[in-house]
Enzyme design. Sequence first.
Site, PDB file in Angstrom:
ATOM      1  N   TYR A  34       0.837  -1.202   0.000  1.00 24.05           N
ATOM      2  CA  TYR A  34       0.000   0.000   0.000  1.00 24.05           C
ATOM      3  C   TYR A  34       0.867   1.246   0.000  1.00 24.05           C
ATOM      4  O   TYR A  34       2.092   1.171   0.184  1.00 24.05           O
ATOM      5  CB  TYR A  34      -0.958   0.005   1.197  1.00 24.05           C
ATOM      6  CG  TYR A  34      -0.313   0.292   2.528  1.00 24.05           C
ATOM      7  CD1 TYR A  34       0.512  -0.651   3.139  1.00 24.05           C
ATOM      8  CD2 TYR A  34      -0.510   1.503   3.185  1.00 24.05           C
ATOM      9  CE1 TYR A  34       1.107  -0.389   4.368  1.00 24.05           C
ATOM     10  CE2 TYR A  34       0.082   1.771   4.415  1.00 24.05           C
ATOM     11  CZ  TYR A  34       0.882   0.830   4.997  1.00 24.05           C
ATOM     12  OH  TYR A  34       1.474   1.089   6.202  1.00 24.05           O
ATOM     13  N   ARG A 101      -6.776 -20.799  -2.325  1.00 22.17           N
ATOM     14  CA  ARG A 101      -5.758 -20.583  -1.297  1.00 22.17           C
ATOM     15  C   ARG A 101      -4.574 -21.539  -1.457  1.00 22.17           C
ATOM     16  O   ARG A 101      -4.737 -22.757  -1.370  1.00 22.17           O
ATOM     17  CB  ARG A 101      -6.368 -20.743   0.104  1.00 22.17           C
ATOM     18  CG  ARG A 101      -5.402 -20.358   1.205  1.00 22.17           C
ATOM     19  CD  ARG A 101      -5.991 -20.544   2.593  1.00 22.17           C
ATOM     20  NE  ARG A 101      -5.035 -20.135   3.612  1.00 22.17           N
ATOM     21  CZ  ARG A 101      -3.984 -20.876   4.005  1.00 22.17           C
ATOM     22  NH1 ARG A 101      -3.786 -22.065   3.483  1.00 22.17           N
ATOM     23  NH2 ARG A 101      -3.157 -20.414   4.926  1.00 22.17           N
ATOM     24  N   HIS A 103      -0.092 -21.032  -0.793  1.00 24.75           N
ATOM     25  CA  HIS A 103       0.958 -20.040  -0.517  1.00 24.75           C
ATOM     26  C   HIS A 103       1.714 -19.632  -1.774  1.00 24.75           C
ATOM     27  O   HIS A 103       2.113 -18.491  -1.932  1.00 24.75           O
ATOM     28  CB  HIS A 103       1.965 -20.592   0.501  1.00 24.75           C
ATOM     29  CG  HIS A 103       1.434 -20.652   1.901  1.00 24.75           C
ATOM     30  ND1 HIS A 103       0.344 -21.400   2.254  1.00 24.75           N
ATOM     31  CD2 HIS A 103       1.861 -20.043   3.034  1.00 24.75           C
ATOM     32  CE1 HIS A 103       0.111 -21.262   3.545  1.00 24.75           C
ATOM     33  NE2 HIS A 103       1.019 -20.449   4.047  1.00 24.75           N
ATOM     34  N   LYS A 148       6.485  -1.980   1.933  1.00 25.53           N
ATOM     35  CA  LYS A 148       5.302  -1.349   2.546  1.00 25.53           C
ATOM     36  C   LYS A 148       4.129  -2.319   2.408  1.00 25.53           C
ATOM     37  O   LYS A 148       3.206  -2.142   1.606  1.00 25.53           O
ATOM     38  CB  LYS A 148       5.011   0.023   1.918  1.00 25.53           C
ATOM     39  CG  LYS A 148       4.140   0.894   2.845  1.00 25.53           C
ATOM     40  CD  LYS A 148       4.210   2.348   2.504  1.00 25.53           C
ATOM     41  CE  LYS A 148       3.176   3.182   3.251  1.00 25.53           C
ATOM     42  NZ  LYS A 148       3.343   3.246   4.703  1.00 25.53           N
ATOM     43  N   GLU A 180      12.639   1.753  13.847  1.00 26.35           N
ATOM     44  CA  GLU A 180      11.632   2.775  13.548  1.00 26.35           C
ATOM     45  C   GLU A 180      10.521   2.640  14.576  1.00 26.35           C
ATOM     46  O   GLU A 180      10.651   1.890  15.547  1.00 26.35           O
ATOM     47  CB  GLU A 180      11.103   2.593  12.112  1.00 26.35           C
ATOM     48  CG  GLU A 180      10.475   1.231  11.885  1.00 26.35           C
ATOM     49  CD  GLU A 180      10.022   1.000  10.448  1.00 26.35           C
ATOM     50  OE1 GLU A 180       9.882   1.957   9.692  1.00 26.35           O
ATOM     51  OE2 GLU A 180       9.784  -0.181  10.121  1.00 26.35           O
ATOM     52  N   LEU A 204      11.265   0.803   7.071  1.00 25.31           N
ATOM     53  CA  LEU A 204      10.612   1.347   5.888  1.00 25.31           C
ATOM     54  C   LEU A 204      11.305   2.660   5.508  1.00 25.31           C
ATOM     55  O   LEU A 204      11.521   3.511   6.373  1.00 25.31           O
ATOM     56  CB  LEU A 204       9.124   1.625   6.171  1.00 25.31           C
ATOM     57  CG  LEU A 204       8.398   2.165   4.939  1.00 25.31           C
ATOM     58  CD1 LEU A 204       8.170   1.065   3.912  1.00 25.31           C
ATOM     59  CD2 LEU A 204       7.085   2.816   5.309  1.00 25.31           C
TER      60      LEU A 204
END
Length: 288
Positions: A34, A101, A103, A148, A180, A204
Site C-alpha cells: 500500500y 488458497r 501459498h 510497505k 523505527e 521502511l
Amino acid sequence: MTSTLCYLNGEYLPLAEAKVGVLDRGFIFGDGIYEVVPVYGGRLFRFGEHMARLERSLAKIRIPNPHSREQWLERCRRLVGDSPGQDQMVYLQVTRGVAPRDHVMPVGLTPTVFMMVNPMKPATAEQRHQGVACVTARDFRWERGDIKSISLLGNVLARQISADHGAMEAIMFRDGFLTEAAASNVWIVHEGALLGPPKSEHVLEGIRVDLLRELCEECGIAYNLRPIAEADVRAADEVLLSSATKEVLPVTRLDGEPVGHGALRGKPGPVYARLYEAYQRAKPAMSI
Ligand SMILES: Cc1ncc(COP(=O)(O)O)c(C=O)c1O
C-alpha cells in the site's frame, strides 16, 4: 464518510458498496502492498517519490504494477476532486488478486487495486507545542520492514503497546539499535545534527527520510544516517517522529522520562521547530 467515492478495479463507487472476494490474497495472506499520499490544497505531495516506493514494493513481492504513473495520478486526482475542502490522504493498495488458497504465487493473476481518500488528521496544536509521549519496545516484527506491506500485524501490536500506555508511538530497537516506530520513522538530534538509522531491510524508507535530508540542507542542519544505539536515543537532545500524517513531530517523553537536557528538557527543541517550518514551506512547492 461511507458515501465518499473510492476506486476498486476500474470502477469509482461509494465506499460502502465496494466489495472484494474472500479469496483475495490480500484478505487470506496479507499478500499486497500500500501507499499513503498526503494531499494539500487538492495537490499530491511528493507524488513521484510515493510512486517510486510503490514500484519498489511491488517489485520486491513480484506483483506487476497494474498502472502507469500517469494512470495512478489520474485516479488519485479524480478521488481527490470528489472530496472537497480540507487536506486529505490518498490510500492505495494493490494485492496479488483472487485465487484458490495456496501459498505459492499463482501465475497470471489480475492484481486487486483499491483506492480511497480520507480527511487528513493533522497533529493538534497541543501536540506540536508540548510534544508527544512514546514508549520503547523490542522490534519483534519480520525482517522486511522495507516493503510497505499490508501485513501489518507486527505494527498493529507495537502501536497497541503504545496506545495501552497512552502514548503516540512505540519506538523499536532490534539487537539494541533503533529501527523505527510502529507507523513512523524516528530521528534523534545530537550536537545539532539530525541522525536517523541507516536505510536497511529492517526499516521502511519513509518518504520523509529523503525529504528531511533536503530540508536539513536548506536549513544548514547536519544530517546523517548511521546505527543509533538505544542509549543514544535516551540521551538525545531531541527525538522526532516523521510520517505522512505526523509530518515531523517532537517526542518529549520517552517511557515516562522527559527527553532532552537543560531548559529544553521535556520540551520540543530548536531543530524540530526549524524542520517543521521548512516542511510547511515545502508543501506547495513539492505538490502536483
Ligand atoms: C512502519 C513505518 N515506518 C515509517 C513510516 C513513515 O513513512 P512515510 O514518511 O512515507 O509516511 C510509516 C508510515 O506510515 C510506517 O508505517
